[in-house]
Design a protein around this motif. Structure first.
Motif, mmCIF file in Angstrom:
data_model
loop_
_atom_site.group_PDB
_atom_site.id
_atom_site.type_symbol
_atom_site.label_atom_id
_atom_site.label_comp_id
_atom_site.label_asym_id
_atom_site.label_seq_id
_atom_site.Cartn_x
_atom_site.Cartn_y
_atom_site.Cartn_z
ATOM 1 N N PHE A 47 0.793 -1.227 0.000
ATOM 2 C CA PHE A 47 0.000 0.000 0.000
ATOM 3 C C PHE A 47 0.831 1.286 0.000
ATOM 4 O O PHE A 47 0.485 2.251 -0.671
ATOM 5 C CB PHE A 47 -1.003 -0.022 1.151
ATOM 6 C CG PHE A 47 -2.134 -0.976 0.915
ATOM 7 C CD1 PHE A 47 -3.322 -0.539 0.354
ATOM 8 C CD2 PHE A 47 -2.006 -2.325 1.212
ATOM 9 C CE1 PHE A 47 -4.362 -1.430 0.109
ATOM 10 C CE2 PHE A 47 -3.040 -3.215 0.969
ATOM 11 C CZ PHE A 47 -4.226 -2.774 0.417
ATOM 12 N N GLY A 48 1.919 1.306 0.769
ATOM 13 C CA GLY A 48 2.757 2.502 0.780
ATOM 14 C C GLY A 48 3.576 2.602 -0.493
ATOM 15 O O GLY A 48 3.628 3.647 -1.154
ATOM 16 N N LEU A 102 2.995 1.150 -3.350
ATOM 17 C CA LEU A 102 2.126 1.340 -4.521
ATOM 18 C C LEU A 102 1.674 2.791 -4.652
ATOM 19 O O LEU A 102 1.434 3.275 -5.756
ATOM 20 C CB LEU A 102 0.913 0.401 -4.430
ATOM 21 C CG LEU A 102 0.029 0.325 -5.683
ATOM 22 C CD1 LEU A 102 0.804 -0.223 -6.875
ATOM 23 C CD2 LEU A 102 -1.207 -0.533 -5.428
ATOM 24 N N SER A 103 1.587 3.474 -3.516
ATOM 25 C CA SER A 103 1.216 4.898 -3.578
ATOM 26 C C SER A 103 2.306 5.721 -4.247
ATOM 27 O O SER A 103 2.049 6.831 -4.724
ATOM 28 C CB SER A 103 0.944 5.433 -2.166
ATOM 29 O OG SER A 103 -0.239 4.859 -1.639
ATOM 30 N N ARG A 129 3.896 4.621 -10.161
ATOM 31 C CA ARG A 129 3.060 5.308 -11.166
ATOM 32 C C ARG A 129 3.308 4.710 -12.548
ATOM 33 O O ARG A 129 3.317 5.420 -13.553
ATOM 34 C CB ARG A 129 3.409 6.794 -11.202
ATOM 35 C CG ARG A 129 3.513 7.475 -9.862
ATOM 36 C CD ARG A 129 2.168 7.827 -9.263
ATOM 37 N NE ARG A 129 2.339 8.521 -7.989
ATOM 38 C CZ ARG A 129 1.399 9.264 -7.415
ATOM 39 N NH1 ARG A 129 0.200 9.385 -7.973
ATOM 40 N NH2 ARG A 129 1.613 9.849 -6.254
ATOM 41 N N ALA A 178 -5.073 4.459 -2.060
ATOM 42 C CA ALA A 178 -3.713 5.007 -2.103
ATOM 43 C C ALA A 178 -3.637 6.286 -1.286
ATOM 44 O O ALA A 178 -4.644 6.955 -1.060
ATOM 45 C CB ALA A 178 -3.308 5.275 -3.554
ATOM 46 N N PHE A 179 -2.424 6.599 -0.855
ATOM 47 C CA PHE A 179 -2.202 7.844 -0.127
ATOM 48 C C PHE A 179 -2.149 9.015 -1.102
ATOM 49 O O PHE A 179 -1.714 8.870 -2.256
ATOM 50 C CB PHE A 179 -0.884 7.776 0.650
ATOM 51 C CG PHE A 179 -0.924 6.855 1.833
ATOM 52 C CD1 PHE A 179 -1.657 7.197 2.973
ATOM 53 C CD2 PHE A 179 -0.242 5.645 1.820
ATOM 54 C CE1 PHE A 179 -1.696 6.345 4.077
ATOM 55 C CE2 PHE A 179 -0.275 4.784 2.923
ATOM 56 C CZ PHE A 179 -1.006 5.146 4.051
ATOM 57 N N ASP A 180 -2.544 10.149 -0.597
ATOM 58 C CA ASP A 180 -2.570 11.381 -1.397
ATOM 59 C C ASP A 180 -1.162 11.965 -1.435
ATOM 60 O O ASP A 180 -0.865 12.964 -0.792
ATOM 61 C CB ASP A 180 -3.564 12.350 -0.752
ATOM 62 C CG ASP A 180 -3.638 13.658 -1.503
ATOM 63 O OD1 ASP A 180 -3.358 13.651 -2.716
ATOM 64 O OD2 ASP A 180 -3.956 14.678 -0.871
ATOM 65 N N TRP A 181 -0.293 11.321 -2.181
ATOM 66 C CA TRP A 181 1.114 11.710 -2.238
ATOM 67 C C TRP A 181 1.426 12.288 -3.623
ATOM 68 O O TRP A 181 0.813 11.896 -4.614
ATOM 69 C CB TRP A 181 2.010 10.487 -1.940
ATOM 70 C CG TRP A 181 1.926 10.018 -0.508
ATOM 71 C CD1 TRP A 181 1.256 10.621 0.525
ATOM 72 C CD2 TRP A 181 2.533 8.837 0.042
ATOM 73 N NE1 TRP A 181 1.420 9.882 1.684
ATOM 74 C CE2 TRP A 181 2.198 8.795 1.418
ATOM 75 C CE3 TRP A 181 3.330 7.820 -0.489
ATOM 76 C CZ2 TRP A 181 2.633 7.769 2.270
ATOM 77 C CZ3 TRP A 181 3.765 6.797 0.357
ATOM 78 C CH2 TRP A 181 3.417 6.785 1.727
#
Lengths: 504, 504
Positions: A231-232, A234-235, A238, A249-252
């Motif tokens: 999860f981290g 994959l965030s 791209r 996903a995190f808003d990164w």
């Protein structure tokens, strides 16, 4: 570098003959024994001298095995049902007697050849058996020789300036552990140092996944990046929608990775401007993103994303930006590390003014983790960066044997030389077949070479029928990821088979 | 169950004698050879008959080794520097000649004893060597016998109703892979089935980490739960602030886990009401949380969180709730699985009306992954659930040997019997030392036993000085996690040493 190119130049006539030699076009075909014994100095003297293609791939025996496996395991991404007992050196075998030159190498993760005798010795040692059956929780009950295993193995090849390691098990794992270290470091800095304790509000909010305990910080990555699939990680990945769809996903933030034009030397000014644009946008995101980055993570060569390169100047620019804004610089060497670019670590090509804060590794290391040098990256309390196994001594022992083999055979230097030779051969091929080989890239980067092909998937499929296992990356790139034991005679064979495909 | 209790009852007199026997109170002390040879039927006939404590722990040699290791590896969580070459069966050795009865077993992850001869054979087999040195990218190039390794190993102990597996490498990994499968399943269902393709908006938004491509869905977990430490799994972990502080987390819901009173049979009505309250709150969160859950994840016994139990009725209630609201039920058996509760999988104690949708495993399996049965949990396209290694055949081969050893020695049944015997002994101890053993729990759950201690950390420390390695969980629980080869004579010894600590 210049001397390497000259060295490759001297052997060009052999290559030219090789390319010109006519080969059968009937597929599937039996291609074995077209060559005499390989050049003197072969790392695997008893390796096959050429591929053998006996059936279509998959052949009947493989098809039966695939059918059986598919009942209990998802086989839709299956490329080839392998018989590793029959695989050797640079050659991968299947159940139907097909033996292919393997320049994909388990997605760039086999370092020194199938059934390498040096690794065989390590794998059958009493030390390995103990590591397998007495697997420790390394953070609590390390084995007494863990320091020795690290120092003579993983740490003996630590990037310059980084003398400590946190071990893990996969590339995703390595990156996420590095991200965790970055977040803890940044929050500690914001808090005022290691001696400042957590507030009650931080403690209580951490348990409900809310800020400030679970901080609104981010990791900045780049368009087309690949850093893993948990999860981290994959965030920050791209690469392709299929890798990311349906997963929260995190808003990164993602900054643009330079989109360079090839050959690089013909588009120097445009490429420099493009890199400058990307650096400016990166700085803009660092200073304005709603969840400020604790770190920037970048691959030396974007691999899954399509083999995208940038110049040492770009990476030096990133290093400067991270220092300027007091955030960490993480270099993801999961795919580029361990020799394939002609340096042990690809970021050695950059001549950075100061080392990266963390360098992650996996794949050819056959284990994983992140290197670091700054003691401030050890969290201020125990059990903050911790898990049950924290790596695997068995795989660390194997990496040590891989390192020994790399040093014994001087494989990093060999890969640099072979890579230059191969690149020159591909450049010649591209001149003859400009539609087939576009945007050839990886010059001076060992065998870490790729090009774009308008009919990429067809080329990869046909490669099997002429005895070569090749992979792709991104939407249209053919990527070469041979092992470090890939030599000039393998390069000749690869070039010949590629021409065979292009001619057909 | 009743017959097991009677069986344990018959040997009670021996236990009583053991507890009554006076022991030396000087520490550190040499405790070896206090026992005659162990009972007939010992799984390790040549195991030490008792611990040896020669020095304080760590002793001088261990201290030197720790000092060396700390230069390159974080040792602040180090519990004991182990010498696995000298460890055997249930006994862990250190560099100073101390040999301790180990009822912590590498945080519950050693299944069948140190240097187990059956595992030794598997670890030194040609098959293992090949798996180590020819590590495949299992999704692309599986070895031809992968189906066989799965079927004769991992899948031969699959929970009832679950006949497929996705393999991974760690407990965190296993849970996150299961979460990914849950999200893909739920979005596919919302989309209208496997045949409905992604929209352009989903595809583009996935690449910027935004909804709908990166959906606002969640995984519901429980207070005090532990499911791992990577970003997705840590978002479902609610064990301790030190596990979570400073790490960004997803806005996912936590339901209350029942807070039961012990002994369970004396508080039946109150406990039933508490469980009902928790189920109602769970349903409320499922139906109202801003990011709707795709799945509920729960441990059969919350382990890191303090050894918290709930009744089969509670878990059946969860199963019903997930079916009612059309979400998945994931059972995290990373710590409870592989025999320690007296069943191979702890959820077998529940007699569920339908199997869980996914069951995750790691630790004693020495590999990891999730079991599933429903074909709809295979994502609708290849490469959606994928990574380079997708597990490790070497570790899968080891798990197969572990399973064979468990079956050969009937270790699940043995653990059930020994567990009942140990529980009864602890109950007697609790009656003599009610301040030392509070809320004793784990009756009928094999050796998966714990109690609360007001001076927990002191007890754990003293245990080493009398020759026993014990771990804690939560804030005040002493947790027993012996191996499956822990037998009655080990239980006697443990009980005796505990009494020695309590008396001091």
């Amino acid at each position: 570098m210049a001397s390497l190119l000259r060295s490759a130049g001297r052997v060009r006539p052999a290559l030219a003959r090789s390319i010109a030699r006519p080969v059968s076009r009937v597929a599937p075909i039996a291609l074995s024994r077209q060559y005499a014994s390989p050049a003197a100095g072969a790392f695997f003297p008893d390796e096959p001298t050429a591929p053998t293609v006996k059936t279509q791939i998959p052949g009947p025996k493989s098809q039966a095995a695939i059918e059986r496996l598919s009942k209990v395991f998802d086989t839709r991404s299956l490329n080839m049902m392998a018989d590793y007992g029959q695989s050797y050196g640079n050659y991968i075998a299947d159940l139907d007697g097909n033996v292919l030159l393997d320049v994909y190498a388990q997605i760039a993760s086999i370092p020194v050849g199938y059934n390498n005798p040096t690794l065989q010795l390590a794998a059958t040692s009493p030390e390995m058996a103990s590591a397998l059956i007495n697997r420790p929780a390394l953070g609590n009950f390390p084995q007494h020789d863990w320091a020795d295993i690290l120092e003579t193995g993983i740490l003996s090849v630590a990037p310059k300036g980084l003398d400590q390691v946190f071990t893990g098990q996969t590339g995703s794992d390595a990156n996420e552990l590095a991200y965790k270290a970055a977040f803890m470091w940044k929050r500690q800095q914001q808090r005022g140092g290691a001696h400042v304790d957590f507030t009650d509000h931080e403690i209580s909010s951490s348990m409900t996944n809310e800020s400030p305990g679970a901080p609104e910080l981010s990791i900045l990555s780049f368009t087309s990046a690949f850093h893993g699939r948990l999860f981290g990680s994959l965030s920050t990945t791209r690469s392709k929608p299929i890798h990311k769809l349906d997963i929260p996903a995190f808003d990164w933030p993602q900054a643009p990775f330079p989109s360079l034009k090839y050959p690089l030397d013909q588009f120097a000014a445009e490429n420099a401007a493009e890199e400058q644009r990307c650096l400016e946008e990166t700085e803009h995101l660092i200073t304005t993103w709603r969840a400020p980055p604790a770190a920037v993570v970048v691959e030396p060569i974007q691999s899954e994303g399509g083999d995208n390169h940038a110049s040492p100047k770009f990476f030096n620019g990133l290093r400067e930006l991270t220092k300027k804004h007091d955030i960490l610089f993480i270099v993801d060497e999961v795919q580029t590390g361990v020799g394939a670019t002609g340096k042990f670590w690809a970021h050695e090509h950059w001549n950075l003014s100061s080392p990266p804060d963390m360098v992650t590794f996996s794949k050819k290391a056959q284990t994983a983790g992140y290197y670091y040098g700054n003691n401030d990256l050890r969290p201020n309390k125990p059990y903050r960066q911790f898990n049950t196994w924290m790596g695997d001594p068995a795989r660390a022992i194997l990496f040590r044997a891989i390192i020994q083999e790399i040093k014994r055979l001087n494989l990093v230097q060999s890969t640099a030389v072979t890579g230059n030779y191969l690149f020159d051969g591909l450049k010649q091929l591209a001149e003859h077949y400009p539609k087939e080989i576009q945007n050839l890239r990886g010059k001076g980067q060992g065998t870490f070479i790729a090009w774009d092909s308008p009919r990429r998937d067809e080329v990869l499929k046909k490669a099997k029928s002429v005895g070569v296992n090749i992979g792709g990356s991104g939407e249209k790139a053919v990527r070469l990821r041979p092992m470090l034991v890939f030599q000039q005679h393998h390069a000749d064979l690869l070039l010949e088979r590629l021409e065979q495909i292009f001619k057909a």
